[in-house]
Design an enzyme around this catalytic site. Structure first.
Site, PDB file in Angstrom:
ATOM      1  N   ARG A 230       0.865  -1.167   0.000  1.00 26.23           N
ATOM      2  CA  ARG A 230       0.000   0.000   0.000  1.00 26.23           C
ATOM      3  C   ARG A 230       0.906   1.223   0.000  1.00 26.23           C
ATOM      4  O   ARG A 230       1.996   1.191   0.592  1.00 26.23           O
ATOM      5  CB  ARG A 230      -0.888   0.039   1.257  1.00 26.23           C
ATOM      6  CG  ARG A 230      -2.032  -0.962   1.254  1.00 26.23           C
ATOM      7  CD  ARG A 230      -3.121  -0.568   0.257  1.00 26.23           C
ATOM      8  NE  ARG A 230      -4.260  -1.488   0.273  1.00 26.23           N
ATOM      9  CZ  ARG A 230      -4.427  -2.496  -0.590  1.00 26.23           C
ATOM     10  NH1 ARG A 230      -3.536  -2.740  -1.527  1.00 26.23           N
ATOM     11  NH2 ARG A 230      -5.505  -3.266  -0.518  1.00 26.23           N
ATOM     12  N   GLU A 259      -3.655   7.591  -4.254  1.00 24.08           N
ATOM     13  CA  GLU A 259      -4.097   7.067  -5.559  1.00 24.08           C
ATOM     14  C   GLU A 259      -5.446   7.662  -5.962  1.00 24.08           C
ATOM     15  O   GLU A 259      -6.313   7.811  -5.102  1.00 24.08           O
ATOM     16  CB  GLU A 259      -4.212   5.542  -5.478  1.00 24.08           C
ATOM     17  CG  GLU A 259      -2.874   4.879  -5.301  1.00 24.08           C
ATOM     18  CD  GLU A 259      -2.987   3.379  -5.066  1.00 24.08           C
ATOM     19  OE1 GLU A 259      -4.074   2.796  -5.263  1.00 24.08           O
ATOM     20  OE2 GLU A 259      -1.971   2.799  -4.667  1.00 24.08           O
ATOM     21  N   HIS A 277      -1.532   0.664  -9.792  1.00 27.78           N
ATOM     22  CA  HIS A 277      -2.131  -0.331  -8.870  1.00 27.78           C
ATOM     23  C   HIS A 277      -2.778  -1.490  -9.647  1.00 27.78           C
ATOM     24  O   HIS A 277      -3.992  -1.698  -9.588  1.00 27.78           O
ATOM     25  CB  HIS A 277      -3.153   0.326  -7.931  1.00 27.78           C
ATOM     26  CG  HIS A 277      -3.450  -0.507  -6.718  1.00 27.78           C
ATOM     27  ND1 HIS A 277      -3.766   0.026  -5.491  1.00 27.78           N
ATOM     28  CD2 HIS A 277      -3.480  -1.851  -6.532  1.00 27.78           C
ATOM     29  CE1 HIS A 277      -3.990  -0.941  -4.621  1.00 27.78           C
ATOM     30  NE2 HIS A 277      -3.822  -2.102  -5.241  1.00 27.78           N
TER      31      HIS A 277
END
Ligand code: NAP
Ligand code: 8YV
Length: 316
Positions: A230, A259, A277
């Site tokens: 993460r 993000e 991602h």
């Protein structure tokens, strides 16, 4: 039919299966989610969401009859499991089915950093190869010391995929495992000893900025940082400064603090490889994740049991 709230997206296959068993309400269709929840929250018994959107604590509070949150993803740091558990709400996720894919992504980032994949690709496309001769040499990804931060399901899959590269594997986790790799209780010591650090812990408070300036400096100017965990796990500001100042060599990143916003400074650097991602984002793996997400919901609807609860809900 029982009412289900869908937060975020779902694949067509998931929507078809969900639609056959539930009345599906998409939160994205609501002009004002808070007002929609105030008006309709009481009829919702099930939520399907994903690791990015999760369920905001206020949304959980606005769903008094919620029984289960099914997360399309293994990481559930965007869901307050303590709050859910306190309200008797089960939380499930999608472990294991994505291990191999995320491990491939980590290796892909490592190889791209070592072998100058992006620069060499640009060299061919620009025509510079025709005029400028051979591209600069890159670094071998073989025989490296790789420190894995978080040797869980995916961390082990990464270690397995590194075997043909003759890597010496070190690892840091909360506890030592029965594995043939060296356990490093100190993350800092592991960073000092490693050529590459690969982060694959969960997100959340316990791992927030685990990879701080000190760890990054310990990895050093010849070091490569790979993050597929993460964005919160790495101090992004410290990492950018270290990359700019030559205190860190390379970074391969699939995840970011905010993000889908990625700092302009990172986007302009030649010594980084950036992915949006997509660690688990293949048709095959997303189909398996989608099936498990829906299977948990259908099994609970049928029998009140689930297949893959998060650890905090295992005894519920
Ligand atoms: P897992 O099996 O639970 O493994 C997590 C590992 O992290 C364990 O080894 C654990 O240590 C370690 N860990 C946890 N907290 C730590 C801490 N504070 N300090 C050091 N180590 C710590 O989880 P997984 O299935 O491998 O998934 C890991 C994470 O990958 C997910 O939670 C998600 O955030 C991320 N992920 C990203 C993508 C992507 O698309 N980029 C895809 C899937 C998953 P112990 O074993 O000692 O408890
Ligand atoms: C997904 C992930 O992209 O499983 C995870 O934890 O990060 C990814 O597989 C994410 O859950 C959004 O669906």
């Amino acid at each position: 039919m029982t009412d289900l709230l869908l937060i975020g997206g779902a694949t067509p296959e998931m929507l078809e299966r969900l639609g056959a068993a539930f009345t599906v309400h998409r939160l994205s269709d609501a002009a004002d989610p808070v007002s929609w929840l105030a008006e309709h929250g009481a009829k919702i018994h099930y939520v399907a969401t994903n690791g990015h959107d999760g369920v905001k604590p206020d949304y959980i509070k606005a769903l008094p009859n919620l029984k289960l949150i099914s997360c399309y993803g293994v990481g559930y740091d965007a869901i307050d499991t303590n709050l859910a558990r306190a309200g008797g709400i089960m939380v499930t996720h999608t472990p294991n089915v994505l291990n191999a894919e995320v491990a491939s992504t980590a290796l892909m980032l490592m190889l791209a950093c070592y072998r100058n994949l992006l620069a060499d690709d640009a060299y061919v496309r620009s025509g510079d190869w025709e005029t400028g001769g051979n591209a600069p040499l890159s670094r071998s990804a073989d025989n490296q010391v790789v420190g894995i931060v978080g040797l869980g399901r995916i961390g082990q899959a990464i270690a397995d995929k590194l075997a043909p590269f003759n890597a010496t594997i070190l690892y840091h986790a909360r506890s030592q495992k029965m594995v043939p790799y060296q356990y490093c209780e100190s993350l800092l010591d592991m960073a000092r000893a490693s050529d590459v650090l690969i982060c694959i812990t969960p997100g959340g408070e316990a791992t927030n900025k685990l990879i701080n300036a000190e760890v990054i400096n310990a990895l050093g100017p010849k070091g490569t940082l790979i993050n597929v965990s993460r964005g919160s796990v790495v101090d992004e500001t410290a990492m950018i400064a270290a990359l700019q100042e030559g205190r860190l060599g390379w970074a391969g990143l699939d995840v970011f603090e905010q993000e889908p916003k990625v700092p302009v400074a990172l986007r302009q650097m030649a010594n980084v490889v950036l992915l949006p991602h997509v660690g688990s984002a293949t048709h095959e793996t997303r189909a398996a994740m989608g099936n498990l997400t829906v299977d948990n919901l259908l099994q609970h609807l049928d029998s009140g049991t689930v297949i893959s609860p998060v650890p905090e809900c295992e005894d519920m």
